[in-house]
Design a protein around this motif. Structure first.
Motif, PDB file in Angstrom:
ATOM      1  N   ILE A   1       0.838  -1.203   0.000  1.00 17.27           N
ATOM      2  CA  ILE A   1       0.000   0.000   0.000  1.00 17.27           C
ATOM      3  C   ILE A   1       0.869   1.248   0.000  1.00 17.27           C
ATOM      4  O   ILE A   1       0.637   2.187  -0.766  1.00 17.27           O
ATOM      5  CB  ILE A   1      -0.954  -0.010   1.211  1.00 17.27           C
ATOM      6  N   TYR A   2       1.890   1.268   0.854  1.00 14.67           N
ATOM      7  CA  TYR A   2       2.782   2.435   0.916  1.00 14.67           C
ATOM      8  C   TYR A   2       3.504   2.648  -0.411  1.00 14.67           C
ATOM      9  O   TYR A   2       3.599   3.778  -0.904  1.00 14.67           O
ATOM     10  CB  TYR A   2       3.797   2.276   2.054  1.00 14.67           C
ATOM     11  N   HIS A   3       4.016   1.568  -0.993  1.00 10.88           N
ATOM     12  CA  HIS A   3       4.727   1.680  -2.265  1.00 10.88           C
ATOM     13  C   HIS A   3       3.799   2.203  -3.359  1.00 10.88           C
ATOM     14  O   HIS A   3       4.179   3.084  -4.135  1.00 10.88           O
ATOM     15  CB  HIS A   3       5.312   0.329  -2.662  1.00 10.88           C
TER      16      HIS A   3
ATOM     17  N   SER B   1       4.197   5.908  -5.164  1.00 10.45           N
ATOM     18  CA  SER B   1       4.505   5.972  -6.593  1.00 10.45           C
ATOM     19  C   SER B   1       3.299   6.401  -7.420  1.00 10.45           C
ATOM     20  O   SER B   1       3.421   6.564  -8.627  1.00 10.45           O
ATOM     21  CB  SER B   1       5.027   4.615  -7.080  1.00 10.45           C
ATOM     22  N   GLY B   2       2.149   6.567  -6.800  1.00  5.79           N
ATOM     23  CA  GLY B   2       0.960   7.024  -7.504  1.00  5.79           C
ATOM     24  C   GLY B   2       0.264   5.943  -8.302  1.00  5.79           C
ATOM     25  O   GLY B   2      -0.482   6.233  -9.223  1.00  5.79           O
ATOM     26  N   LYS B   3       0.489   4.690  -7.975  1.00 10.33           N
ATOM     27  CA  LYS B   3      -0.123   3.584  -8.703  1.00 10.33           C
ATOM     28  C   LYS B   3      -1.336   3.050  -7.944  1.00 10.33           C
ATOM     29  O   LYS B   3      -1.519   3.332  -6.780  1.00 10.33           O
ATOM     30  CB  LYS B   3       0.880   2.445  -8.885  1.00 10.33           C
TER      31      LYS B   3
ATOM     32  N   GLY C   1     -10.123   8.743  -8.797  1.00 10.82           N
ATOM     33  CA  GLY C   1      -9.184   9.814  -8.512  1.00 10.82           C
ATOM     34  C   GLY C   1      -8.544   9.687  -7.151  1.00 10.82           C
ATOM     35  O   GLY C   1      -7.534  10.297  -6.864  1.00 10.82           O
ATOM     36  N   ALA C   2      -9.116   8.874  -6.278  1.00  8.64           N
ATOM     37  CA  ALA C   2      -8.602   8.755  -4.918  1.00  8.64           C
ATOM     38  C   ALA C   2      -7.250   8.074  -4.877  1.00  8.64           C
ATOM     39  O   ALA C   2      -6.471   8.284  -3.975  1.00  8.64           O
ATOM     40  CB  ALA C   2      -9.600   7.985  -4.061  1.00  8.64           C
ATOM     41  N   CYS C   3      -6.939   7.246  -5.850  1.00 13.89           N
ATOM     42  CA  CYS C   3      -5.645   6.560  -5.801  1.00 13.89           C
ATOM     43  C   CYS C   3      -4.799   6.892  -7.014  1.00 13.89           C
ATOM     44  O   CYS C   3      -4.024   6.075  -7.475  1.00 13.89           O
ATOM     45  CB  CYS C   3      -5.830   5.056  -5.610  1.00 13.89           C
ATOM     46  N   HIS C   4      -4.922   8.060  -7.541  1.00 15.84           N
ATOM     47  CA  HIS C   4      -4.018   8.613  -8.550  1.00 15.84           C
ATOM     48  C   HIS C   4      -3.950   7.768  -9.830  1.00 15.84           C
ATOM     49  O   HIS C   4      -2.885   7.547 -10.360  1.00 15.84           O
ATOM     50  CB  HIS C   4      -2.611   8.780  -7.980  1.00 15.84           C
ATOM     51  N   CYS C   5      -5.067   7.284 -10.313  1.00 19.36           N
ATOM     52  CA  CYS C   5      -5.069   6.442 -11.519  1.00 19.36           C
ATOM     53  C   CYS C   5      -5.243   7.281 -12.772  1.00 19.36           C
ATOM     54  O   CYS C   5      -6.155   7.070 -13.545  1.00 19.36           O
ATOM     55  CB  CYS C   5      -6.192   5.412 -11.443  1.00 19.36           C
ATOM     56  N   SER C   6      -4.367   8.202 -12.994  1.00 19.08           N
ATOM     57  CA  SER C   6      -4.531   9.059 -14.169  1.00 19.08           C
ATOM     58  C   SER C   6      -4.073   8.366 -15.441  1.00 19.08           C
ATOM     59  O   SER C   6      -4.424   8.774 -16.533  1.00 19.08           O
ATOM     60  CB  SER C   6      -3.741  10.357 -13.977  1.00 19.08           C
TER      61      SER C   6
END
Length: 62
Positions: A26-28, A32-34, A47-52
């Motif tokens: 989870i931390y990694h 890293s925004g993954k 959008g909550a977990c940076h899945c752009s």
């Protein structure tokens, strides 16, 4: 120590090790925004977990 005590400690150790590896993952991913699962809802990427960077093939289907 009895056999039950040893089994309890072994089970505790396995659960603790799994928990630590889960937290590291989870931390990694967060740092890293993954995401483990890009897009879990009807809106595609969450959008909550940076899945752009989700592609259409990575989005979850209903």
């Amino acid at each position: 120590m009895t056999t039950g005590d040893i089994a309890t400690w072994i089970i505790f150790a396995v659960i603790a090790i799994c928990f630590i590896f889960g937290l590291k993952r989870i931390y990694h991913n967060f740092s890293s925004g993954k995401c483990d699962s890009c897009g879990g809802g009807s809106g595609g990427c969450s959008g909550a977990c940076h899945c752009s960077g989700c592609h259409v093939s990575q989005k979850s289907s209903k």
